[in-house]
Design a protein around this motif. Structure first.
Motif, PDB file in Angstrom:
ATOM      1  N   GLN A   1      51.422   8.195 -20.883  1.00 35.15           N
ATOM      2  CA  GLN A   1      50.093   8.467 -20.373  1.00 35.15           C
ATOM      3  C   GLN A   1      48.978   7.924 -21.263  1.00 35.15           C
ATOM      4  N   GLN A   2      49.308   7.418 -22.435  1.00 33.07           N
ATOM      5  CA  GLN A   2      48.272   6.902 -23.322  1.00 33.07           C
ATOM      6  C   GLN A   2      47.762   5.568 -22.793  1.00 33.07           C
ATOM      7  N   VAL A   3      46.527   5.582 -22.380  1.00 32.25           N
ATOM      8  CA  VAL A   3      45.889   4.384 -21.862  1.00 32.25           C
ATOM      9  C   VAL A   3      44.533   4.266 -22.547  1.00 32.25           C
ATOM     10  N   ASN A   4      44.215   3.102 -23.008  1.00 34.76           N
ATOM     11  CA  ASN A   4      42.939   2.879 -23.660  1.00 34.76           C
ATOM     12  C   ASN A   4      41.883   2.612 -22.587  1.00 34.76           C
ATOM     13  N   VAL A   5      41.320   3.679 -22.043  1.00 35.28           N
ATOM     14  CA  VAL A   5      40.364   3.593 -20.950  1.00 35.28           C
ATOM     15  C   VAL A   5      39.080   2.910 -21.418  1.00 35.28           C
ATOM     16  N   GLU A   6      38.645   3.228 -22.621  1.00 30.43           N
ATOM     17  CA  GLU A   6      37.407   2.629 -23.128  1.00 30.43           C
ATOM     18  C   GLU A   6      37.510   1.104 -23.188  1.00 30.43           C
ATOM     19  N   GLN A   7      38.639   0.602 -23.636  1.00 30.28           N
ATOM     20  CA  GLN A   7      38.829  -0.849 -23.725  1.00 30.28           C
ATOM     21  C   GLN A   7      38.845  -1.482 -22.333  1.00 30.28           C
TER      22      GLN A   7
ATOM     23  N   GLN B   1      35.437  -0.341 -12.951  1.00 33.14           N
ATOM     24  CA  GLN B   1      35.259   0.796 -13.856  1.00 33.14           C
ATOM     25  C   GLN B   1      35.560   2.102 -13.147  1.00 33.14           C
ATOM     26  N   ILE B   2      35.089   2.251 -11.930  1.00 32.06           N
ATOM     27  CA  ILE B   2      35.344   3.461 -11.154  1.00 32.06           C
ATOM     28  C   ILE B   2      36.839   3.600 -10.890  1.00 32.06           C
ATOM     29  N   GLY B   3      37.492   2.514 -10.564  1.00 33.35           N
ATOM     30  CA  GLY B   3      38.941   2.551 -10.323  1.00 33.35           C
ATOM     31  C   GLY B   3      39.723   2.953 -11.551  1.00 33.35           C
ATOM     32  N   VAL B   4      39.313   2.471 -12.709  1.00 39.78           N
ATOM     33  CA  VAL B   4      39.991   2.829 -13.961  1.00 39.78           C
ATOM     34  C   VAL B   4      39.828   4.317 -14.238  1.00 39.78           C
ATOM     35  N   LEU B   5      38.620   4.834 -14.050  1.00 35.34           N
ATOM     36  CA  LEU B   5      38.384   6.253 -14.295  1.00 35.34           C
ATOM     37  C   LEU B   5      39.186   7.135 -13.332  1.00 35.34           C
TER      38      LEU B   5
ATOM     39  N   LYS C   1      35.255  -1.606 -21.024  1.00 37.38           N
ATOM     40  CA  LYS C   1      34.457  -2.650 -21.673  1.00 37.38           C
ATOM     41  C   LYS C   1      34.782  -4.031 -21.128  1.00 37.38           C
ATOM     42  N   SER C   2      36.035  -4.261 -20.775  1.00 41.72           N
ATOM     43  CA  SER C   2      36.428  -5.576 -20.279  1.00 41.72           C
ATOM     44  C   SER C   2      36.431  -5.652 -18.748  1.00 41.72           C
ATOM     45  N   ALA C   3      35.813  -4.668 -18.098  1.00 40.30           N
ATOM     46  CA  ALA C   3      35.795  -4.626 -16.635  1.00 40.30           C
ATOM     47  C   ALA C   3      34.917  -5.743 -16.074  1.00 40.30           C
ATOM     48  N   PRO C   4      35.375  -6.396 -15.017  1.00 38.70           N
ATOM     49  CA  PRO C   4      34.578  -7.471 -14.421  1.00 38.70           C
ATOM     50  C   PRO C   4      33.356  -6.958 -13.651  1.00 38.70           C
ATOM     51  N   ASN C   5      33.449  -5.742 -13.075  1.00 40.49           N
ATOM     52  CA  ASN C   5      32.301  -5.186 -12.346  1.00 40.49           C
ATOM     53  C   ASN C   5      32.383  -3.655 -12.319  1.00 40.49           C
ATOM     54  N   GLY C   6      31.395  -3.020 -11.704  1.00 40.59           N
ATOM     55  CA  GLY C   6      31.315  -1.566 -11.666  1.00 40.59           C
ATOM     56  C   GLY C   6      32.424  -0.918 -10.852  1.00 40.59           C
TER      57      GLY C   6
ATOM     58  N   SER D   1      42.821   7.084 -14.252  1.00 39.07           N
ATOM     59  CA  SER D   1      43.168   7.829 -15.459  1.00 39.07           C
ATOM     60  C   SER D   1      43.209   9.332 -15.200  1.00 39.07           C
ATOM     61  N   PHE D   2      42.504   9.801 -14.167  1.00 42.46           N
ATOM     62  CA  PHE D   2      42.502  11.227 -13.848  1.00 42.46           C
ATOM     63  C   PHE D   2      43.603  11.629 -12.875  1.00 42.46           C
ATOM     64  N   ILE D   3      44.169  10.704 -12.148  1.00 47.17           N
ATOM     65  CA  ILE D   3      45.176  11.036 -11.135  1.00 47.17           C
ATOM     66  C   ILE D   3      46.392  11.752 -11.733  1.00 47.17           C
ATOM     67  N   PRO D   4      46.968  11.315 -12.852  1.00 50.40           N
ATOM     68  CA  PRO D   4      48.122  12.055 -13.398  1.00 50.40           C
ATOM     69  C   PRO D   4      47.773  13.502 -13.744  1.00 50.40           C
TER      70      PRO D   4
END
Length: 59
Positions: free
Chosen positions: A9-15, A26-30, A18-23, A33-36
């Motif tokens: 479950q360790q995922v570097n969400v901040e990284q 970013q929403i998809g990553v967040l 930061k490297s997200a191509p668009n907004g 990360s909460f789904i599990p």
């Protein structure tokens, strides 16, 4: 077992943000990360509800 789950479950969400191509990414990553966490809470609640229901039947 617990350490294996934590390792998976360790995922570097901040990284990733930061490297997200668009907004939208970013929403998809967040959300991803909460789904599990949400799934584990749902399983815990189902087990609690089932145990509570079984306890009330035995009285």
């Amino acid at each position: 077992m617990r350490s294996l789950i934590l390792l998976l479950q360790q995922v570097n969400v901040e990284q990733k943000i930061k490297s997200a191509p668009n907004g939208q990414y970013q929403i998809g990553v967040l959300i991803g990360s909460f789904i599990p966490f949400i799934v584990l809470v749902g399983i815990a609640y189902a087990l609690y509800y089932r145990a509570k229901k079984k306890d009330q039947k035995s009285k």
